[in-house]
Design a protein around this motif. Structure first.
Motif, mmCIF file in Angstrom:
data_model
loop_
_atom_site.group_PDB
_atom_site.id
_atom_site.type_symbol
_atom_site.label_atom_id
_atom_site.label_comp_id
_atom_site.label_asym_id
_atom_site.label_seq_id
_atom_site.Cartn_x
_atom_site.Cartn_y
_atom_site.Cartn_z
ATOM 1 N N LEU A 1 0.832 -1.203 0.000
ATOM 2 C CA LEU A 1 0.000 0.000 0.000
ATOM 3 C C LEU A 1 0.866 1.252 0.000
ATOM 4 C CD1 LEU A 1 -2.808 -0.969 2.552
ATOM 5 C CD2 LEU A 1 -2.869 -1.076 0.064
ATOM 6 N N GLY A 2 2.199 1.037 -0.157
ATOM 7 C CA GLY A 2 3.108 2.171 -0.251
ATOM 8 C C GLY A 2 3.496 2.761 1.086
ATOM 9 N N LYS A 3 3.318 1.967 2.164
ATOM 10 C CA LYS A 3 3.707 2.474 3.471
ATOM 11 C C LYS A 3 5.185 2.185 3.707
ATOM 12 C CE LYS A 3 -0.693 3.160 4.346
ATOM 13 N NZ LYS A 3 -1.238 4.511 4.207
ATOM 14 N N GLY A 4 5.894 3.153 4.285
ATOM 15 C CA GLY A 4 7.307 2.964 4.615
ATOM 16 C C GLY A 4 7.445 2.025 5.806
ATOM 17 N N ARG A 5 8.685 1.630 6.067
ATOM 18 C CA ARG A 5 8.969 0.682 7.131
ATOM 19 C C ARG A 5 8.481 1.169 8.493
ATOM 20 N NH1 ARG A 5 12.722 -3.538 7.062
ATOM 21 N NH2 ARG A 5 13.305 -4.121 9.175
ATOM 22 N N ASP A 6 8.816 2.415 8.805
ATOM 23 C CA ASP A 6 8.456 2.944 10.117
ATOM 24 C C ASP A 6 6.952 3.118 10.253
ATOM 25 O OD1 ASP A 6 11.073 2.980 10.786
ATOM 26 O OD2 ASP A 6 11.404 5.068 10.189
ATOM 27 N N GLU A 7 6.341 3.618 9.181
ATOM 28 C CA GLU A 7 4.901 3.825 9.237
ATOM 29 C C GLU A 7 4.180 2.487 9.367
ATOM 30 O OE1 GLU A 7 3.160 5.760 5.899
ATOM 31 O OE2 GLU A 7 1.296 6.187 6.993
ATOM 32 N N ALA A 8 4.680 1.479 8.619
ATOM 33 C CA ALA A 8 4.064 0.152 8.675
ATOM 34 C C ALA A 8 4.139 -0.393 10.090
ATOM 35 C CB ALA A 8 4.757 -0.789 7.697
ATOM 36 N N ARG A 9 5.291 -0.194 10.730
ATOM 37 C CA ARG A 9 5.447 -0.705 12.097
ATOM 38 C C ARG A 9 4.511 0.033 13.064
ATOM 39 N NH1 ARG A 9 8.718 -4.098 15.479
ATOM 40 N NH2 ARG A 9 8.738 -3.183 17.532
ATOM 41 N N ARG A 10 4.393 1.335 12.859
ATOM 42 C CA ARG A 10 3.511 2.120 13.718
ATOM 43 C C ARG A 10 2.056 1.664 13.545
ATOM 44 N NH1 ARG A 10 0.447 6.039 12.955
ATOM 45 N NH2 ARG A 10 1.113 6.396 10.813
ATOM 46 N N MET A 11 1.668 1.446 12.273
ATOM 47 C CA MET A 11 0.294 1.000 12.018
ATOM 48 C C MET A 11 0.045 -0.392 12.593
ATOM 49 S SD MET A 11 -0.298 2.397 8.144
ATOM 50 C CE MET A 11 -1.979 1.832 7.947
ATOM 51 N N ALA A 12 1.082 -1.253 12.493
ATOM 52 C CA ALA A 12 0.962 -2.599 13.051
ATOM 53 C C ALA A 12 0.772 -2.521 14.556
ATOM 54 C CB ALA A 12 2.199 -3.433 12.706
ATOM 55 N N ALA A 13 1.538 -1.640 15.196
ATOM 56 C CA ALA A 13 1.437 -1.477 16.645
ATOM 57 C C ALA A 13 0.035 -0.992 17.027
ATOM 58 C CB ALA A 13 2.501 -0.495 17.133
ATOM 59 N N GLU A 14 -0.500 -0.065 16.239
ATOM 60 C CA GLU A 14 -1.844 0.443 16.503
ATOM 61 C C GLU A 14 -2.892 -0.653 16.379
ATOM 62 O OE1 GLU A 14 -1.312 4.987 14.884
ATOM 63 O OE2 GLU A 14 -2.885 3.731 14.007
ATOM 64 N N ALA A 15 -2.737 -1.442 15.310
ATOM 65 C CA ALA A 15 -3.705 -2.522 15.078
ATOM 66 C C ALA A 15 -3.639 -3.542 16.211
ATOM 67 C CB ALA A 15 -3.433 -3.199 13.737
ATOM 68 N N LEU A 16 -2.422 -3.810 16.693
ATOM 69 C CA LEU A 16 -2.264 -4.753 17.804
ATOM 70 C C LEU A 16 -2.883 -4.199 19.070
ATOM 71 C CD1 LEU A 16 1.287 -6.323 17.528
ATOM 72 C CD2 LEU A 16 -0.895 -7.502 17.570
ATOM 73 N N GLU A 17 -2.718 -2.903 19.251
ATOM 74 C CA GLU A 17 -3.324 -2.210 20.398
ATOM 75 C C GLU A 17 -4.834 -2.428 20.382
ATOM 76 O OE1 GLU A 17 -2.645 0.269 23.647
ATOM 77 O OE2 GLU A 17 -1.159 0.461 22.054
ATOM 78 N N MET A 18 -5.398 -2.309 19.179
ATOM 79 C CA MET A 18 -6.848 -2.421 19.040
ATOM 80 C C MET A 18 -7.354 -3.806 19.437
ATOM 81 S SD MET A 18 -9.302 -0.953 16.078
ATOM 82 C CE MET A 18 -8.110 -1.008 14.824
ATOM 83 N N VAL A 19 -6.531 -4.844 19.190
ATOM 84 C CA VAL A 19 -6.969 -6.193 19.575
ATOM 85 C C VAL A 19 -6.345 -6.612 20.911
ATOM 86 C CG1 VAL A 19 -7.452 -6.958 17.230
ATOM 87 C CG2 VAL A 19 -5.166 -7.303 18.184
ATOM 88 N N GLY A 20 -5.718 -5.668 21.596
ATOM 89 C CA GLY A 20 -5.226 -5.922 22.948
ATOM 90 C C GLY A 20 -3.974 -6.772 23.037
ATOM 91 N N LEU A 21 -3.107 -6.690 22.006
ATOM 92 C CA LEU A 21 -1.890 -7.512 22.033
ATOM 93 C C LEU A 21 -0.647 -6.656 21.792
ATOM 94 C CD1 LEU A 21 -2.950 -10.661 19.982
ATOM 95 C CD2 LEU A 21 -2.606 -10.523 22.432
ATOM 96 N N ALA A 22 -0.679 -5.424 22.263
ATOM 97 C CA ALA A 22 0.405 -4.488 21.976
ATOM 98 C C ALA A 22 1.776 -5.047 22.367
ATOM 99 C CB ALA A 22 0.151 -3.163 22.679
ATOM 100 N N ASP A 23 1.816 -5.848 23.425
ATOM 101 C CA ASP A 23 3.115 -6.330 23.915
ATOM 102 C C ASP A 23 3.645 -7.531 23.133
ATOM 103 O OD1 ASP A 23 0.877 -7.648 24.933
ATOM 104 O OD2 ASP A 23 2.059 -8.563 26.530
ATOM 105 N N LYS A 24 2.898 -8.029 22.152
ATOM 106 C CA LYS A 24 3.329 -9.246 21.451
ATOM 107 C C LYS A 24 3.990 -8.959 20.103
ATOM 108 C CE LYS A 24 1.167 -11.862 24.499
ATOM 109 N NZ LYS A 24 1.928 -12.334 25.640
ATOM 110 N N ILE A 25 4.251 -7.700 19.816
ATOM 111 C CA ILE A 25 4.672 -7.317 18.463
ATOM 112 C C ILE A 25 5.916 -8.055 17.988
ATOM 113 C CG2 ILE A 25 6.021 -5.282 19.194
ATOM 114 C CD1 ILE A 25 4.678 -3.905 16.648
ATOM 115 N N ASP A 26 6.848 -8.388 18.903
ATOM 116 C CA ASP A 26 8.088 -9.030 18.464
ATOM 117 C C ASP A 26 8.099 -10.532 18.686
ATOM 118 O OD1 ASP A 26 9.385 -6.793 17.409
ATOM 119 O OD2 ASP A 26 9.797 -6.069 19.448
ATOM 120 N N GLN A 27 6.935 -11.086 19.062
ATOM 121 C CA GLN A 27 6.900 -12.539 19.257
ATOM 122 C C GLN A 27 6.556 -13.240 17.950
ATOM 123 O OE1 GLN A 27 4.837 -14.019 22.607
ATOM 124 N NE2 GLN A 27 5.930 -12.704 24.030
#
Lengths: 360, 287
Positions: free
Chosen positions: A105-131
Motif C-alpha cells: 500500500l506504499g507504506k514505509g517501514r516505520d509507518e508500517a510498524r507504527r500501524m501494526a502497533a496500533e492494530a495490535l493495540e486495538m486487539v489488545g496484544l500491543a506487547d506481542k509485536i516481536d513474538q
C-alpha cells in the motif's frame, strides 16, 4: 446506503453434477455485518472464497463498490480475509505479519510498524509485536489474524469460520469482541459459520444457505420468528414438526386440531406441516385452559441447568420438545416425571405452517 | 534394576553401540592413525608427523584435485537445485491430477532402484563418440563427424552426477514444500502480494530446510563419488575420492590416502553441521 458487494447470479460448478454454489444473488450494504450460515457443504465457504478472489465463479458477476471484480486476482482486490486457521506466517514476527500487507500500500517501514502497533493495540496484544505466532495461544493468533486483515482498511473483511478453532469460553468472548471491533472500524464484515448462535448474536443480517442456494436472507429475529422453510426453522433454533391437513380456519393434526394465525393459502384438506419452537410451547397447570391444548404424556426430562427440556408424547405417538426455564420455587423433587399425563399448548401466532409433508 | 530388565537394556543399547564402535569409530581411528604414519616402500611404518598433511597442502596436484572436487560438487548441487526446485514446486502446487503427481514423483525416484553403476554407465552410452547424442547430432546434420567433446571431461561429470543424485534434491524439497499450508500463499495474495512476491517472501523462505538438506545430500554424495570419474570423468574429471582409491591401491601410499580421507571427512562434517544450523534456524523461525 450503497451496496459495497453485489453478487449477481453467482454459480460455481465443479463438474456437470457437482455444483458448489447455484445462482446466488446477494447485495451487502456498506458497513453491514452479514453472516453466511449453513451446514458444511452448503457452498458458504466457496461463496466467501469467490468474494475474496481465491476461486472464480462459473457464472455470474461480483461487484465491489460498483466495480466488476469477478476476474480480479485477490492481490488486487480491496478485501481482506481472516482464514479459518489464521494462516499467520510462521517465519515472521507478529509485527511483520501485520505489516506484511502494508508495503504494497506504499507504506514505509516505520509507518508500517507504527500501524501494526496500533492494530495490535486495538486487539489488545500491543506487547506481542516481536513474538512469533508459534509463541501465541489460539485466541491470540486469532486476534493477530484480525489485526493483519483490518490494518489495511479494506472495503470488506471476510471471515471464514473465524471462531471455530477456539474453545467454547473464548469463542463467546471473541464473539462480543468482534462485534465491537466491527462497530469501531466501520468496515463491512462478511462471515461464514455453521454455528447458528454465532450468526444470530453477531450479525445484522443472516443469509441461510442450503445446497448452494440462499434458503432465506434476513435479520436474525426475522429468521427466528418467521422461517421461510422447515429447513431454516430446523437450522436456526429447534423446531417441533407435526404433519397436518388444512382444515377450516386452522389445521388438523393426528393429535388434535390447531388454530393458526399465519395466512394459509391452500385448499381444505391439503397436506401441510406445522412447526413450533420448544420454548414457545407450554405445559399447562392442572385445570388451566388455553388455545391449542393437546393432551400428552411426559416421555423424558433433561435437566440442563438453565431449565428443563421435556419431551412429551402426543396421543398419536408423535414426540414434541418443550423447553421451560426452571422456576426457583421448583425443588428437584418437583421435576416432572416420565409417564405423567399433561396438556401442552402453543399460541396460534407461534405456529409456522409450511406447505406439503416434510421429512426432517 | 532387576536382572532381566538390565539385560534387555544392555542388549538394546549395547548392540548399536558395539556396531558403531566396531564399524565406525574403530575404522576411523585406524585411518586417523595411518594418516600420521610414513611411507616406507613397500609398506609403511608407524610415526607421528604431519608430513602427509603438509604434502596435501603444498603439492599443487592435491590442492587442484580438492578444488576441482569442490567445484564439481557445487555445480552438481546448484544444477540439481535449479532442476529439482521448479519440478517439486510444480508437483506440490500446480499438479492437481493425483495419478500424474504420483507418476511424476516415481519417475524421479525410480532410478534409485537401478544399480548405481548402470546409471553412470548410461551416460557413457549417451555422451560417447558412438553415443546417442553424437548419432542424433549427425543425423540432424548439426555436426558432420562424431565429437569427443561430450565425454571424459568435467561437463560429463556434472551431467552424470546430477542425473544420479537429483532424487536426493527433489525429495527433501518436495517434503518441505508440501509442509507449507496452502492458505499461507492465499493469505499473502490476500494481503496484496503478486504470485512472484509470494514465492520470494513465503514459499522460498519456508522451503529453505528442504533446500539445505538437498544441497547437503547432493554435495556430499558427489564429493565422495569415485565411480562416475572412473566411467565418464577421464583425467580432467578426476575427483578426490578416486585419488584416495588410487593411494590405497596402485600407489600403495596408505598414509597419504588416510590423510586425504580425513581432510575429506572434515569438509563433509563442516558442511553437514552448517546445513543443520540452517535447517534448525528455519524451523524455529529465528533470524
Amino acid at each position: 446506503m450503497a451496496a459495497i458487494i453485489e453478487l449477481q447470479g453467482i454459480s460455481k460448478h465443479y463438474s456437470r453434477t457437482i455444483i458448489g454454489v447455484d445462482n446466488v444473488s446477494l447485495s451487502v450494504e456498506d458497513g453491514e455485518f452479514v453472516t453466511l450460515l449453513g451446514p458444511s457443504g452448503c457452498g458458504k465457504s466457496t461463496l466467501l472464497r469467490m468474494i475474496g478472489g481465491f476461486e472464480a465463479p462459473t457464472h455470474g458477476k461480483i461487484r465491489l463498490a460498483g466495480q466488476d471484480v469477478t476476474h480480479v486476482p485477490p492481490y488486487r482486490r480491496d478485501v481482506n480475509m481472516v482464514f479459518q486457521d489464521y494462516a499467520l506466517f510462521p517465519h515472521m514476527t507478529v509485527g511483520e505479519n501485520i505489516a506484511y500487507g502494508l508495503k504494497m500500500l506504499g507504506k514505509g517501514r516505520d509507518e508500517a510498524r507504527r500501524m501494526a502497533a496500533e492494530a495490535l493495540e486495538m486487539v489488545g496484544l500491543a506487547d506481542k509485536i516481536d513474538q512469533r505466532p508459534m509463541q501465541l495461544s489460539g485466541g491470540q493468533r486469532q486476534r493477530v489474524a484480525l489485526a493483519r486483515a483490518i490494518v489495511r482498511r479494506p472495503k470488506v473483511l471476510l471471515l471464514d469460520e473465524p471462531l471455530s478453532a477456539l474453545d467454547a469460553r473464548l469463542r463467546d468472548q471473541m464473539r462480543i469482541e468482534m462485534k465491537h471491533l466491527h462497530e469501531k472500524v466501520g468496515i463491512t464484515f462478511i462471515m461464514v459459520t455453521h454455528d447458528q448462535e454465532e450468526a444470530l448474536t453477531m450479525s445484522d443480517r443472516v443469509v441461510v444457505m442450503e445446497k448452494g442456494r440462499v434458503a432465506q436472507d434476513g435479520r436474525p429475529q426475522d429468521l427466528y420468528d418467521h422461517p421461510a422453510s422447515p429447513y431454516v426453522a430446523n437450522f436456526i433454533g429447534t423446531t417441533n414438526f407435526l404433519a397436518a391437513r388444512r382444515s377450516g380456519a386452522g389445521v388438523a393434526t393426528a393429535a388434535g386440531p390447531l388454530q393458526v394465525e399465519e395466512a394459509v393459502d391452500m385448499p381444505d384438506g391439503a397436506e401441510v406441516t406445522v412447526g413450533f419452537r420448544p420454548e414457545k410451547t407450554r405445559i399447562l397447570a392442572p385445570g388451566e385452559t388455553a388455545a391449542n391444548a393437546l393432551p400428552a404424556r411426559i416421555a423424558e426430562v433433561i435437566y440442563y441447568g438453565l431449565g428443563l427440556r421435556i419431551t412429551v408424547e402426543l396421543a398419536d405417538g408423535a414426540q414434541v420438545h418443550v423447553d421451560t426455564l426452571l422456576p426457583d420455587t421448583l425443588a428437584r423433587s418437583d421435576v416432572p416425571r416420565p409417564g405423567t399425563p399433561v396438556t401442552i399448548a402453543v399460541e396460534p401466532h407461534n405456529i409456522f405452517v409450511f406447505p406439503g409433508k416434510v421429512v426432517v | 534394576m532387576s536382572g532381566p530388565r538390565s539385560l534387555s537394556t544392555v542388549l538394546i543399547l549395547g548392540i548399536p553401540i558395539l556396531w558403531v564402535v566396531v564399524f565406525m569409530l574403530l575404522p576411523y581411528g585406524i585411518i586417523v592413525t595411518y594418516s600420521f604414519w610414513v611411507k616406507a616402500y613397500p609398506t609403511f611404518k608407524p610415526a607421528f608427523q604431519f608430513g602427509n598433511y603438509l604434502t596435501l597442502v603444498t603439492d599443487p596436484q592435491y590442492v587442484q584435485v580438492l578444488l576441482r572436487t569442490l567445484k564439481i560438487s557445487a555445480l552438481v548441487s546448484v544444477l540439481s537445485l535449479l532442476l529439482a526446485y521448479p519440478f517439486a514446486w510444480w508437483l506440490v502446487f500446480r499438479c492437481h491430477n493425483q495419478s500424474l503427481k504420483t507418476w511424476a514423483y516415481m519417475a524421479v525416484i525410480a532410478p534409485l532402484w537401478v544399480s548405481y553403476l548402470l546409471r553412470a554407465y548410461i551416460w557413457k552410452t549417451i555422451l560417447g563418440t558412438e553415443g546417442i547424442l553424437n548419432s542424433f547430432l549427425m543425423s540432424t546434420g548439426i555436426i558432420s563427424e562424431p565429437s569427443s567433446l561430450f565425454l571424459y571431461n568435467q561437463f560429463a561429470m556434472v551431467v552424470t552426477l546430477t542425473y544420479i543424485f537429483i532424487p536426493f534434491m527433489v525429495m527433501p524439497i518436495y517434503t518441505a514444500l508440501e509442509r507449507i499450508p496452502a492458505n499461507l500463499s492465499e493469505a499473502s495474495s490476500d494481503l496484496g502480494m503478486a504470485p512472484w512476491q509470494t514465492f520470494l517472501k513465503v514459499t522460498l523462505p519456508l522451503s529453505t530446510p528442504g533446500i539445505a538438506a538437498g544441497f547437503t545430500l547432493t554435495f556430499c554424495l558427489s564429493f565422495g563419488d569415485f565411480i562416475a570419474p572412473f566411467l565418464v570423468g577421464g583425467p580432467d574429471g578426476n575427483l578426490i575420492a578416486s585419488v584416495i582409491q588410487s593411494q590405497f591401491g596402485s600407489a600403495l601410499n596408505w598414509p597419504l590416502g588416510s590423510a586425504l580421507s580425513i581432510v575429506m571427512l572434515v569438509i563433509v562434517l563442516a558442511i553437514v553441521s552448517l546445513s543443520d544450523r540452517i535447517e534448525a534456524r528455519a524451523n524455529t523461525g529465528a533470524h
